[in-house]
Design a protein around this motif. Structure first.
Motif, PDB file in Angstrom:
ATOM      1  N   SER B 149       7.297   2.415  -9.648  1.00 27.02           N
ATOM      2  CA  SER B 149       6.447   1.526  -8.866  1.00 27.02           C
ATOM      3  C   SER B 149       5.779   2.287  -7.724  1.00 27.02           C
ATOM      4  CB  SER B 149       7.297   0.355  -8.356  1.00 27.02           C
ATOM      5  OG  SER B 149       6.966   0.003  -7.069  1.00 27.02           O
ATOM      6  N   PHE B 150       6.557   3.095  -7.012  1.00 22.42           N
ATOM      7  CA  PHE B 150       6.001   3.843  -5.874  1.00 22.42           C
ATOM      8  C   PHE B 150       4.905   4.801  -6.328  1.00 22.42           C
ATOM      9  CE2 PHE B 150       6.116   7.761  -3.312  1.00 22.42           C
ATOM     10  CZ  PHE B 150       5.562   7.242  -2.158  1.00 22.42           C
ATOM     11  N   VAL B 151       5.206   5.588  -7.364  1.00 26.10           N
ATOM     12  CA  VAL B 151       4.241   6.592  -7.823  1.00 26.10           C
ATOM     13  C   VAL B 151       2.973   5.926  -8.350  1.00 26.10           C
ATOM     14  CG1 VAL B 151       3.815   8.390  -9.554  1.00 26.10           C
ATOM     15  CG2 VAL B 151       5.966   8.360  -8.288  1.00 26.10           C
ATOM     16  N   SER B 152       3.128   4.833  -9.118  1.00 29.12           N
ATOM     17  CA  SER B 152       1.905   4.237  -9.689  1.00 29.12           C
ATOM     18  C   SER B 152       0.999   3.632  -8.620  1.00 29.12           C
ATOM     19  CB  SER B 152       2.222   3.201 -10.769  1.00 29.12           C
ATOM     20  OG  SER B 152       3.520   2.786 -10.745  1.00 29.12           O
ATOM     21  N   VAL B 153       1.580   3.097  -7.549  1.00 29.99           N
ATOM     22  CA  VAL B 153       0.724   2.532  -6.504  1.00 29.99           C
ATOM     23  C   VAL B 153       0.209   3.618  -5.576  1.00 29.99           C
ATOM     24  CG1 VAL B 153       0.630   1.008  -4.516  1.00 29.99           C
ATOM     25  CG2 VAL B 153       1.809   0.289  -6.555  1.00 29.99           C
ATOM     26  N   PHE B 154       1.125   4.473  -5.126  1.00 27.80           N
ATOM     27  CA  PHE B 154       0.737   5.434  -4.096  1.00 27.80           C
ATOM     28  C   PHE B 154      -0.158   6.541  -4.641  1.00 27.80           C
ATOM     29  CE2 PHE B 154       1.387   8.802  -0.939  1.00 27.80           C
ATOM     30  CZ  PHE B 154       1.073   8.076   0.205  1.00 27.80           C
ATOM     31  N   MET B 155       0.188   7.083  -5.820  1.00 26.99           N
ATOM     32  CA  MET B 155      -0.590   8.191  -6.365  1.00 26.99           C
ATOM     33  C   MET B 155      -1.764   7.700  -7.212  1.00 26.99           C
ATOM     34  SD  MET B 155       1.417  10.620  -5.251  1.00 26.99           S
ATOM     35  CE  MET B 155       1.364  12.172  -6.128  1.00 26.99           C
ATOM     36  N   PHE B 156      -1.527   6.657  -8.016  1.00 25.06           N
ATOM     37  CA  PHE B 156      -2.553   6.280  -8.995  1.00 25.06           C
ATOM     38  C   PHE B 156      -3.279   4.985  -8.664  1.00 25.06           C
ATOM     39  CE2 PHE B 156       0.631   8.865 -11.257  1.00 25.06           C
ATOM     40  CZ  PHE B 156      -0.184   9.946 -11.577  1.00 25.06           C
ATOM     41  N   HIS B 157      -2.924   4.362  -7.521  1.00 25.86           N
ATOM     42  CA  HIS B 157      -3.605   3.161  -7.044  1.00 25.86           C
ATOM     43  C   HIS B 157      -3.703   2.064  -8.096  1.00 25.86           C
ATOM     44  CE1 HIS B 157      -4.589   5.364  -3.448  1.00 25.86           C
ATOM     45  NE2 HIS B 157      -5.042   6.352  -4.210  1.00 25.86           N
ATOM     46  N   ILE B 158      -2.625   1.907  -8.865  1.00 23.31           N
ATOM     47  CA  ILE B 158      -2.594   0.828  -9.851  1.00 23.31           C
ATOM     48  C   ILE B 158      -2.364  -0.492  -9.118  1.00 23.31           C
ATOM     49  CG2 ILE B 158      -1.233  -0.132 -11.767  1.00 23.31           C
ATOM     50  CD1 ILE B 158      -0.793   2.759 -12.670  1.00 23.31           C
ATOM     51  N   ASN B 159      -3.049  -1.538  -9.551  1.00 23.16           N
ATOM     52  CA  ASN B 159      -2.905  -2.849  -8.915  1.00 23.16           C
ATOM     53  C   ASN B 159      -1.441  -3.301  -8.941  1.00 23.16           C
ATOM     54  OD1 ASN B 159      -2.992  -5.597  -8.229  1.00 23.16           O
ATOM     55  ND2 ASN B 159      -5.085  -5.775  -9.001  1.00 23.16           N
ATOM     56  N   ALA B 160      -0.948  -3.689  -7.744  1.00 23.94           N
ATOM     57  CA  ALA B 160       0.471  -4.035  -7.596  1.00 23.94           C
ATOM     58  C   ALA B 160       0.895  -5.174  -8.529  1.00 23.94           C
ATOM     59  CB  ALA B 160       0.752  -4.401  -6.155  1.00 23.94           C
ATOM     60  N   ILE B 161      -0.069  -6.028  -8.892  1.00 24.93           N
ATOM     61  CA  ILE B 161       0.261  -7.177  -9.748  1.00 24.93           C
ATOM     62  C   ILE B 161       0.834  -6.727 -11.099  1.00 24.93           C
ATOM     63  CG2 ILE B 161      -0.779  -9.078 -11.053  1.00 24.93           C
ATOM     64  CD1 ILE B 161      -2.673  -9.433  -8.611  1.00 24.93           C
ATOM     65  N   TYR B 162       0.248  -5.658 -11.661  1.00 19.93           N
ATOM     66  CA  TYR B 162       0.742  -5.174 -12.955  1.00 19.93           C
ATOM     67  C   TYR B 162       2.167  -4.651 -12.833  1.00 19.93           C
ATOM     68  CZ  TYR B 162      -4.174  -5.469 -14.155  1.00 19.93           C
ATOM     69  OH  TYR B 162      -5.438  -5.922 -14.350  1.00 19.93           O
ATOM     70  N   ILE B 163       2.437  -4.014 -11.704  1.00 21.92           N
ATOM     71  CA  ILE B 163       3.781  -3.461 -11.501  1.00 21.92           C
ATOM     72  C   ILE B 163       4.799  -4.591 -11.375  1.00 21.92           C
ATOM     73  CG2 ILE B 163       5.177  -2.137  -9.879  1.00 21.92           C
ATOM     74  CD1 ILE B 163       2.350  -0.685  -9.364  1.00 21.92           C
ATOM     75  N   ILE B 164       4.407  -5.664 -10.652  1.00 21.19           N
ATOM     76  CA  ILE B 164       5.285  -6.831 -10.505  1.00 21.19           C
ATOM     77  C   ILE B 164       5.587  -7.432 -11.888  1.00 21.19           C
ATOM     78  CG2 ILE B 164       5.363  -9.214  -9.657  1.00 21.19           C
ATOM     79  CD1 ILE B 164       5.696  -7.416  -7.372  1.00 21.19           C
TER      80      ILE B 164
END
Lengths: 189, 185
Positions: B149-164
């Protein structure tokens, strides 16, 4: 149609921010700064700062703030309504099942997967805000070789005091505001 | 009518004078509704708190809605919802209007700048405690979900909704406790 956009954006924030408080930060940042460009990263940081100093959940505070800026009083009411509608509805739905079955194991399973992910999201938002505070400029134009020394000192001392004595965070934020206010006004930039 | 007014007034005041978010206001609600008014049983309040934390959105709002629902059904839920939302709505409206004219003031800028460093310290303190507690549990899946979760948001700016969504499904599949013999380790 700004009212619809506000409602829908904050509806998503209300729907997907699990874990309360800080968990909403990255979602608000996504919607308000990255996707819709309603606020700059600096303005977003100001909203977070203001939210910490005023009562009320950060998502509601952000909804009101952004709503007013984009669509006046009506905008604030609509953004706030968007924010609370999904969570109130889901809470009531869960309450209904709770009173009916007294068993929440499915919800607990989902929550145990969400918790570590939410910690990851909060970590990311926390680091973004810290970088913004400690270096001049946000995101892409961050100058990592040129830290803001006053902020670095305020941050380090604040974190040290928090870890060592567990005092009320409000005192740290207010103290940093007063000392920073004096130093930034006196020291030439 | 008197009861509705009392319900509104107590949630309004709790919301108006509670700094520090859901983890502060929920214990205060318990004090008010369980200890002082004796409207709700202790154990039920604990369960309602768990539901408030399991639902998305602000915990304070969820807890208020649940208390209102328990005490007076849907009308009660609406009353406590308005009681909780109104104070921040009013306060931030005033600040938001003032912000436009104060933003360019040098003193205000200096204070906000200093406060931002303080807020960063508070958030990083929270982050430290959250990560420490997570690592202490020694669950490999949890730690992997955290890193992902951290890497996908912080490094790749993936929308947090998908991670949730992804983590919720993974939690249900991998971490749900089935009949006591959970698959987690």
């Amino acid at each position: 149609m700004i009212y619809l956009q506000l409602f829908f954006s904050f509806f998503q924030i209300g729907l997907f921010s699990f874990g309360g408080g800080y968990a909403a930060l990255p979602l608000i940042q996504d919607q308000v700064v990255t996707i819709n460009h309603w606020l700059s990263m600096q303005e977003f940081a100001d909203v977070v700062t203001i939210s910490q100093m005023t009562p009320g959940p950060i998502a509601i505070n952000a909804a009101t703030f952004v709503g007013i800026q984009m669509g006046g009083t009506m905008g604030a009411v609509i953004a706030t309504a968007g924010c609370v509608t999904p969570s109130a509805a889901i809470s009531l739905l869960l309450a209904f099942f709770y009173y009916k079955y007294k068993n929440l194991s499915l919800v607990k399973g989902i929550m145990s997967g969400l918790r570590p992910a939410v910690v990851g999201l909060i970590t990311s938002a926390g680091i973004s805000l810290t970088i913004l505070a400690l270096f001049n400029g946000a995101d892409k134009n961050t100058d990592y070789y040129n830290p803001d020394l006053i902020s670095v000192v305020l941050f380090t001392v604040g974190l040290f005091i928090l870890r060592k004595w567990k005092i009320n965070p409000i005192i740290i934020m207010a103290g940093a505001g007063i000392i920073g206010g004096i130093l930034y006004s006196v020291v030439p930039q | 009518m008197k009861f509705y007014w009392k319900l509104f007034k107590s949630t309004f005041l709790l919301s108006a004078f509670t700094f520090g978010g859901g983890f502060v206001i929920v214990p205060l609600m318990r004090k008010q509704f369980v200890e002082q008014y004796r409207w709700i049983e202790e154990k039920e309040m604990l369960d309602l708190t768990a539901i408030a934390q399991s639902s998305p959105g602000a915990i304070a709002v969820n807890a208020a809605v649940l208390v209102g629902y328990k005490l007076a059904g849907i009308p009660g839920a609406l009353i406590t919802l308005f009681g909780t939302v109104l104070p921040p709505l009013l306060i931030l409206s005033i600040i938001s209007i003032a912000y436009a004219s104060f933003r360019d003031n040098h003193v205000v800028q200096a204070v906000l700048r200093g406060m931002q460093a303080g807020v960063a310290a508070v958030i990083m303190d929270v982050v430290y405690v959250l990560i420490r507690d997570l690592v202490k549990e020694k669950k490999t899946i949890s730690i992997l979900l955290f890193l992902l979760s951290f890497v996908s948001v912080f490094m790749f700016h993936i929308n947090a909704i998908y991670i949730i969504l992804f983590s919720g499904i993974m939690g249900y599949l991998l971490l749900a406790d089935r009949k006591g013999d959970g698959v987690e380790k």
